[in-house]
Design a protein around this motif. Structure first.
Motif, PDB file in Angstrom:
ATOM      1  N   GLU A   1      19.941 -14.301 136.869  1.00  0.00           N
ATOM      2  CA  GLU A   1      20.196 -15.807 137.155  1.00  0.00           C
ATOM      3  C   GLU A   1      21.407 -15.802 138.205  1.00  0.00           C
ATOM      4  N   GLU A   2      22.340 -15.169 138.150  1.00  0.00           N
ATOM      5  CA  GLU A   2      23.784 -15.403 139.130  1.00  0.00           C
ATOM      6  C   GLU A   2      23.313 -14.940 140.442  1.00  0.00           C
ATOM      7  N   LEU A   3      22.524 -13.934 140.597  1.00  0.00           N
ATOM      8  CA  LEU A   3      21.988 -13.569 141.971  1.00  0.00           C
ATOM      9  C   LEU A   3      21.151 -14.587 142.595  1.00  0.00           C
ATOM     10  N   CYS A   4      20.047 -15.065 141.655  1.00  0.00           N
ATOM     11  CA  CYS A   4      19.136 -16.055 142.243  1.00  0.00           C
ATOM     12  C   CYS A   4      19.641 -17.139 142.746  1.00  0.00           C
ATOM     13  N   ALA A   5      20.896 -17.751 141.953  1.00  0.00           N
ATOM     14  CA  ALA A   5      21.433 -18.963 142.157  1.00  0.00           C
ATOM     15  C   ALA A   5      22.287 -18.776 143.406  1.00  0.00           C
ATOM     16  N   GLU A   6      22.753 -17.507 143.670  1.00  0.00           N
ATOM     17  CA  GLU A   6      23.862 -17.357 144.628  1.00  0.00           C
ATOM     18  C   GLU A   6      22.870 -17.252 146.071  1.00  0.00           C
ATOM     19  N   VAL A   7      21.784 -16.681 146.083  1.00  0.00           N
ATOM     20  CA  VAL A   7      20.939 -16.740 147.240  1.00  0.00           C
ATOM     21  C   VAL A   7      20.170 -18.145 147.474  1.00  0.00           C
ATOM     22  N   LEU A   8      19.810 -18.870 146.565  1.00  0.00           N
ATOM     23  CA  LEU A   8      19.336 -20.287 146.766  1.00  0.00           C
ATOM     24  C   LEU A   8      20.438 -21.214 147.052  1.00  0.00           C
ATOM     25  N   TYR A   9      21.661 -20.940 146.893  1.00  0.00           N
ATOM     26  CA  TYR A   9      22.910 -21.617 147.332  1.00  0.00           C
ATOM     27  C   TYR A   9      23.029 -21.485 148.958  1.00  0.00           C
ATOM     28  N   GLN A  10      22.654 -20.234 149.179  1.00  0.00           N
ATOM     29  CA  GLN A  10      22.915 -19.765 150.693  1.00  0.00           C
ATOM     30  C   GLN A  10      21.833 -20.254 151.569  1.00  0.00           C
ATOM     31  N   LEU A  11      20.758 -19.998 150.998  1.00  0.00           N
ATOM     32  CA  LEU A  11      19.298 -20.555 151.457  1.00  0.00           C
ATOM     33  C   LEU A  11      19.429 -22.100 151.936  1.00  0.00           C
ATOM     34  N   ALA A  12      19.807 -22.908 150.759  1.00  0.00           N
ATOM     35  CA  ALA A  12      19.670 -24.241 150.894  1.00  0.00           C
ATOM     36  C   ALA A  12      20.742 -24.721 151.790  1.00  0.00           C
ATOM     37  N   ALA A  13      21.871 -24.316 151.942  1.00  0.00           N
ATOM     38  CA  ALA A  13      23.034 -24.591 152.798  1.00  0.00           C
ATOM     39  C   ALA A  13      22.598 -24.469 154.382  1.00  0.00           C
ATOM     40  N   VAL A  14      22.181 -23.170 154.701  1.00  0.00           N
ATOM     41  CA  VAL A  14      21.878 -23.027 156.044  1.00  0.00           C
ATOM     42  C   VAL A  14      20.426 -23.649 156.408  1.00  0.00           C
TER      43      VAL A  14
ATOM     44  N   ALA B   1      13.567  -8.974 142.284  1.00  0.00           N
ATOM     45  CA  ALA B   1      12.551  -9.952 141.567  1.00  0.00           C
ATOM     46  C   ALA B   1      13.756 -11.372 141.499  1.00  0.00           C
ATOM     47  N   ALA B   2      15.049 -11.065 141.451  1.00  0.00           N
ATOM     48  CA  ALA B   2      15.900 -12.269 141.485  1.00  0.00           C
ATOM     49  C   ALA B   2      16.138 -12.731 143.108  1.00  0.00           C
ATOM     50  N   LEU B   3      15.930 -12.120 144.056  1.00  0.00           N
ATOM     51  CA  LEU B   3      16.087 -12.431 145.373  1.00  0.00           C
ATOM     52  C   LEU B   3      14.671 -13.473 145.560  1.00  0.00           C
ATOM     53  N   VAL B   4      13.725 -12.652 145.244  1.00  0.00           N
ATOM     54  CA  VAL B   4      12.337 -13.348 145.289  1.00  0.00           C
ATOM     55  C   VAL B   4      12.200 -14.644 144.717  1.00  0.00           C
ATOM     56  N   ASP B   5      12.713 -14.958 143.502  1.00  0.00           N
ATOM     57  CA  ASP B   5      12.877 -15.920 142.523  1.00  0.00           C
ATOM     58  C   ASP B   5      13.609 -17.050 143.186  1.00  0.00           C
ATOM     59  N   ALA B   6      14.702 -16.783 143.898  1.00  0.00           N
ATOM     60  CA  ALA B   6      15.293 -17.704 144.592  1.00  0.00           C
ATOM     61  C   ALA B   6      14.455 -18.463 145.594  1.00  0.00           C
ATOM     62  N   VAL B   7      13.649 -17.440 146.483  1.00  0.00           N
ATOM     63  CA  VAL B   7      12.970 -17.981 147.501  1.00  0.00           C
ATOM     64  C   VAL B   7      11.741 -18.865 146.997  1.00  0.00           C
ATOM     65  N   VAL B   8      11.010 -18.288 145.820  1.00  0.00           N
ATOM     66  CA  VAL B   8      10.084 -19.164 144.968  1.00  0.00           C
ATOM     67  C   VAL B   8      10.667 -20.603 144.808  1.00  0.00           C
ATOM     68  N   ASP B   9      12.110 -20.665 144.178  1.00  0.00           N
ATOM     69  CA  ASP B   9      12.593 -21.884 143.814  1.00  0.00           C
ATOM     70  C   ASP B   9      12.740 -22.987 145.023  1.00  0.00           C
ATOM     71  N   TYR B  10      13.022 -22.269 146.267  1.00  0.00           N
ATOM     72  CA  TYR B  10      13.224 -23.161 147.463  1.00  0.00           C
ATOM     73  C   TYR B  10      12.132 -23.534 148.055  1.00  0.00           C
ATOM     74  N   ASP B  11      11.401 -22.446 148.539  1.00  0.00           N
ATOM     75  CA  ASP B  11       9.925 -22.546 149.300  1.00  0.00           C
ATOM     76  C   ASP B  11       9.350 -21.336 149.426  1.00  0.00           C
ATOM     77  N   PRO B  12       8.190 -21.119 148.404  1.00  0.00           N
ATOM     78  CA  PRO B  12       7.520 -19.861 148.348  1.00  0.00           C
ATOM     79  C   PRO B  12       7.004 -19.600 149.542  1.00  0.00           C
ATOM     80  N   SER B  13       6.905 -20.203 150.624  1.00  0.00           N
ATOM     81  CA  SER B  13       6.091 -20.065 152.063  1.00  0.00           C
ATOM     82  C   SER B  13       6.976 -19.053 152.787  1.00  0.00           C
ATOM     83  N   LEU B  14       8.395 -18.948 152.466  1.00  0.00           N
ATOM     84  CA  LEU B  14       9.136 -18.254 153.399  1.00  0.00           C
ATOM     85  C   LEU B  14       8.885 -17.083 153.483  1.00  0.00           C
ATOM     86  N   PRO B  15       8.765 -16.305 154.450  1.00  0.00           N
ATOM     87  CA  PRO B  15       8.630 -14.674 154.208  1.00  0.00           C
ATOM     88  C   PRO B  15      10.058 -14.118 154.172  1.00  0.00           C
TER      89      PRO B  15
END
Length: 251
Positions: free
Chosen positions: A81-94, A126-140
């Motif tokens: 959950e922590e890794l997913c959130a931290e990846v999501l945070y970075q992705l959304a910021a950039v 899986a945590a990395l992928v979950d962050a992408v799914v949360d933000y935009d699952p179309s992102l490669p």
């Protein structure tokens, strides 16, 4: 033959500059922009995204462990959950900054220790992928061939892109040689260019043990923080074009 040429950019921090981002943006087709956790700060991210948009270079979010002190090259054990959130945070910021500059994040690429970890660790993949799914699952997601990310992403309908490294040594198993080991980095422009051409044309590279390793990749990376990175990247670009390879971003 169509190949994307990517490089890690925006890795300065405050008064410290790392690499020649503007020169590399004139060479590559995709820019992996540091998100502030291993390198990069708001001003650097903004400038890098703006310059990429001006040149028509695809922008990727280069997410990492929260590890400024070790440039994201220290492996960490995080709860999913922590890794997913931290990846999501970075992705959304950039992506937010990229959109403000007239572009957008078109893909995700892990950095350093996180990149290597998700290749073999199904839980962190899986945590990395979950962050992408949360933000935009179309992102490669950009990763090594054979990485655990491919199966985790397939289960969630997230696309993946296989990449190869022109300036890094490979083991016979197809993994990257640890930077702690001698010979992990290839510095000679002619050698790096020849490796990139062989990767693109033949789908193969010679391992550090001297054996051929298959590397079926749509994108080839040249690190922006490697000494002489601009010369290396230009040599790779020139070599690929001379071999008849079309340079085009995958996203």
């Amino acid at each position: 033959m169509v190949i994307d040429l990517n490089a890690d950019l925006g890795e300065g921090f405050g008064i410290w500059e790392l690499g020649d981002d503007l020169a590399l943006l004139d060479i590559v087709t995709s820019a992996n922009v540091a998100c502030g956790f291993h390198a990069g700060d708001p001003v650097t991210i903004r400038r890098t995204c703006a310059a990429a948009v001006d040149r028509g270079v695809s922008i990727g979010a280069q997410v990492s462990y929260r590890d400024l002190a070790h440039f994201g090259r220290r492996e960490m054990d995080l709860e999913p959950e922590e890794l997913c959130a931290e990846v999501l945070y970075q992705l959304a910021a950039v992506d937010g900054i990229a959109r403000a500059m007239g572009g957008r994040v078109s893909y995700v690429k892990p950095h350093g220790a996180l990149y290597n970890r998700v290749c073999r660790d199904e839980g962190q993949a899986a945590a990395l992928v979950d962050a992408v799914v949360d933000y935009d699952p179309s992102l490669p997601v950009l990763t090594l061939p054979g990485s655990a990310v491919h199966s985790a992403a397939a289960a969630e309908g997230v696309p993946t892109i296989a990449e190869a490294f022109a300036d890094r040594a490979y083991t016979s198993a197809g993994a990257l040689v640890s930077r702690r080991e001698p010979g992990a980095l290839v510095h000679d422009p002619a050698a790096v260019s020849a490796r990139a051409v062989r990767m693109a044309v033949e789908g193969s590279v010679t391992s550090i043990e001297g054996t051929p390793v298959p590397v079926s990749a749509r994108s080839i990376c040249v690190h922006g923080d490697t000494p002489g990175a601009v010369r290396l990247a230009q040599a790779v670009r020139d070599g690929l074009l001379e071999a008849g390879v079309v340079l085009q971003a995958f996203a």
